[in-house]
Scaffold this motif. Structure first.
Motif, mmCIF file in Angstrom:
data_model
loop_
_atom_site.group_PDB
_atom_site.id
_atom_site.type_symbol
_atom_site.label_atom_id
_atom_site.label_comp_id
_atom_site.label_asym_id
_atom_site.label_seq_id
_atom_site.Cartn_x
_atom_site.Cartn_y
_atom_site.Cartn_z
ATOM 1 N N PRO A 1 0.821 -1.215 0.000
ATOM 2 C CA PRO A 1 0.000 0.000 0.000
ATOM 3 C C PRO A 1 0.855 1.266 0.000
ATOM 4 C CG PRO A 1 0.068 -0.906 2.206
ATOM 5 C CD PRO A 1 0.833 -1.869 1.318
ATOM 6 N N VAL A 2 1.549 1.500 -1.099
ATOM 7 C CA VAL A 2 2.472 2.629 -1.221
ATOM 8 C C VAL A 2 2.145 3.390 -2.502
ATOM 9 C CG1 VAL A 2 4.881 3.358 -1.351
ATOM 10 C CG2 VAL A 2 4.266 1.326 -0.002
ATOM 11 N N LEU A 3 1.816 4.673 -2.366
ATOM 12 C CA LEU A 3 1.428 5.527 -3.488
ATOM 13 C C LEU A 3 2.496 6.590 -3.739
ATOM 14 C CD1 LEU A 3 -0.741 6.497 -5.542
ATOM 15 C CD2 LEU A 3 -1.693 7.900 -3.685
ATOM 16 N N SER A 4 2.877 6.756 -4.994
ATOM 17 C CA SER A 4 3.837 7.791 -5.400
ATOM 18 C C SER A 4 3.102 8.829 -6.236
ATOM 19 C CB SER A 4 4.966 7.169 -6.235
ATOM 20 O OG SER A 4 5.710 6.242 -5.470
ATOM 21 N N ILE A 5 3.217 10.117 -5.847
ATOM 22 C CA ILE A 5 2.517 11.193 -6.541
ATOM 23 C C ILE A 5 3.535 12.060 -7.287
ATOM 24 C CG2 ILE A 5 0.858 13.070 -6.343
ATOM 25 C CD1 ILE A 5 -0.122 11.915 -3.774
ATOM 26 N N ILE A 6 3.256 12.294 -8.569
ATOM 27 C CA ILE A 6 4.168 12.992 -9.475
ATOM 28 C C ILE A 6 3.408 14.134 -10.143
ATOM 29 C CG2 ILE A 6 5.659 12.735 -11.509
ATOM 30 C CD1 ILE A 6 5.778 9.722 -10.891
ATOM 31 N N PRO A 7 3.929 15.367 -10.146
ATOM 32 C CA PRO A 7 3.234 16.460 -10.834
ATOM 33 C C PRO A 7 3.545 16.488 -12.326
ATOM 34 C CG PRO A 7 5.192 17.309 -9.762
ATOM 35 C CD PRO A 7 5.131 15.838 -9.433
ATOM 36 N N PHE A 8 2.609 17.065 -13.109
ATOM 37 C CA PHE A 8 2.884 17.314 -14.527
ATOM 38 C C PHE A 8 2.259 18.646 -14.927
ATOM 39 C CE2 PHE A 8 -1.153 14.940 -14.733
ATOM 40 C CZ PHE A 8 -1.905 15.717 -15.605
ATOM 41 N N ASP A 9 2.772 19.214 -16.023
ATOM 42 C CA ASP A 9 2.322 20.527 -16.480
ATOM 43 C C ASP A 9 1.511 20.493 -17.760
ATOM 44 O OD1 ASP A 9 3.544 22.395 -14.502
ATOM 45 O OD2 ASP A 9 5.401 21.459 -15.192
ATOM 46 N N SER A 10 1.627 19.411 -18.526
ATOM 47 C CA SER A 10 0.915 19.355 -19.798
ATOM 48 C C SER A 10 0.477 17.928 -20.083
ATOM 49 C CB SER A 10 1.814 19.852 -20.940
ATOM 50 O OG SER A 10 2.889 18.957 -21.159
ATOM 51 N N GLU A 11 -0.464 17.793 -20.988
ATOM 52 C CA GLU A 11 -0.919 16.474 -21.387
ATOM 53 C C GLU A 11 0.208 15.652 -21.973
ATOM 54 O OE1 GLU A 11 -3.782 14.886 -24.934
ATOM 55 O OE2 GLU A 11 -4.668 16.387 -23.591
#
Length: 480
Positions: A386-396
């Protein structure tokens, strides 16, 4: 402690050729609940011989008779659902309610879907109007070896055994030695339903033993395997010398693309899916890619989901998650959580160690990392916890690039209210499945991936065809 040392070979429960005891451990308590035997070459040979002897008659049996048999199997399976749920809870730690509704329920659904698909299945089909005397025939492969994992026992067993039986194959099942009790109960169900001797056989064992023996056996025509990518590669190599048909359903590192216009429940839905079954699902959306304008809000929502996710023994009702399957799996997850910390990801929920108030059992704290980059180990390796990694993005375009930058390709997820964007992304994402806005795939959809997730297609019509060979025929008399 239950004695489950026997194997099911040729329609009978038989003793192993040589002792090879292994205890089955309850991951909630760390206590043994049963003892099984690990088979050897003599046991594998006996099971293959039984399947080979049964194949001529079974492969020529009437499809209607095979369908009727599977309908009997479903009836017995549903009657014994409480027993099956208890076995799964004890062997791999699925909580009581989840075990009955989801783990056992997945098997019921697959059997029903195969029955529906088989009713309309055409074993001989015309090639087309341009070639009226050319036909394509679908025929059983032969003796097939079925190797299944511990995380979704009946989901995977029914996805293999039921289409093999319907196709006219005979089979040998090697379930995970960590969680074999549900498969042994499944053998009892098939026996009660009247499966002819030798059509279905079960031998317990580990991958290096029975798994390798099936993969290299000259009388086994096909291997269907679900498990780790590492093991899938080893099976492919082992099977190469005998040119078996090999169908692999392997790991995943699913990307969940959440755009600013996603519905209010998108992050909640994605985080819960990641933690579901204690994170032990190959199609879990473990990489959450979030558009930057809503990124911090998503991070806080996911962290709150982790904090609200209750972890408790599998031996009680409720919506909590249970333990992971084994001490080895627990330690692997702990090492990966520490790796994420060492790599510089921002830990916003959970972390290493046992949950508060727990001093035994293989329980993991639901964990969320933010500010993950896609080159970190926690973003590239399948953690199976149960480990979630969150990554940001700027465009499709950036979201697609990050999502596809993985050796895996099982399931991708898209959350957006823009239908044109969803359709566009569904074609650009390199995965065997794409699920959008929380809508499940339809009944009978094939389950499978690309790249290092393997290329098996399980379930529905494609899942039936997976256990057959096609034959091209010319000069067919359509009036005969």
């Amino acid at each position: 402690m239950a004695d489950r040392r026997k194997f099911y070979i040729g329609g009978e429960w038989v003793d192993p050729a040589a002792p090879g005891d292994l205890e089955v451990i309850d991951p909630s308590t760390e206590e043994p609940v049963a003892v099984i035997s690990l088979g050897g070459q003599a046991d594998t040979d006996a099971a293959v011989a039984a399947a080979k002897a049964a194949f001529p008659a079974w492969s020529q049996s009437a499809p209607a008779d095979r369908l009727a048999l599977v309908e009997k199997i479903l009836a017995v399976y549903e009657r014994r659902a409480p027993d099956m749920a208890a076995a799964i809870t004890h062997e791999m730690g699925a909580p009581q309610d989840m075990s009955l509704e989801d783990q056992v329920g997945a098997g019921s659904s697959h059997i029903r879907n195969f029955i529906t698909a088989f009713r309309d299945f055409r074993f001989v089909r015309p090639l087309g109007d341009h070639a009226p005397s050319s036909m394509t025939a679908w025929e059983p492969v032969g003796v097939v070896g079925l190797i299944t994992p511990w995380n979704w026992p009946m989901n995977q067993v029914t996805l293999k055994v039921i289409p093999a039986i319907l196709a006219g194959d005979t089979c040998i099942l090697k379930p995970s030695e960590i969680a074999p009790l549900s498969s042994m109960l499944f053998a009892e169900i098939l026996d009660e339903a009247g499966v002819p001797a030798g059509v279905f056989n079960l031998v317990n064992g580990d991958g290096q033993g029975v798994g390798t023996q099936l993969s290299t056996h000259p009388d086994v025509e096909m291997i269907s395997f679900t498990g780790s990518t590492r093991a899938g590669i080893a099976i492919s190599k082992a099977a190469a010398d005998s040119l078996k048909k090999v169908c692999l359903e392997l790991g995943g590192k699913g990307a969940n693309l959440i755009f600013a216009d996603a519905d209010d429940k998108a992050v909640l839905r994605g985080a819960r899916h990641c933690f579901y079954n204690s994170g032990q699902s190959c199609n879990a959306p473990t990489r959450m890619l979030v558009e930057r304008s809503v990124y911090e809000r998503a991070v806080e929502t996911a962290a709150q989901v982790a904090r609200d996710t209750r972890v408790a023994t599998a031996h009680q009702p409720g919506p909590h998650i249970g333990p992971v399957v084994s001490k080895a799996q627990w330690q692997k997850i702990q090492d990966m959580i520490q790796t994420g910390i060492d790599e510089g990801a921002r830990l916003v929920a959970g972390g290493p160690g046992l949950p508060e108030g727990v001093n035994r059992g293989y329980f993991v704290r639901p964990t969320v990392f933010a500010d993950v980059t896609n080159d970190m180990a926690i973003a590239r390796q399948e953690i199976f916890g149960p480990v979630l990694s969150i990554i940001p993005f700027d465009s499709e375009e950036e979201a697609v690039r990050i999502a596809n930058d993985t050796p895996y390709g099982l399931t991708s997820y898209v959350q957006s209210q823009d239908g044109a964007r969803r359709n566009r992304l569904a074609r650009q994402l390199r995965s065997g499945m794409v699920e959008m806005n929380g809508q499940p795939r339809g009944a009978g959809s094939a389950f499978g991936g690309v790249k290092q997730s393997g290329r098996a297609r399980e379930g529905g019509v494609m899942g039936l065809e997976e256990f057959m060979d096609s034959k091209a025929i010319s000069g067919w008399d359509r009036d005969a």
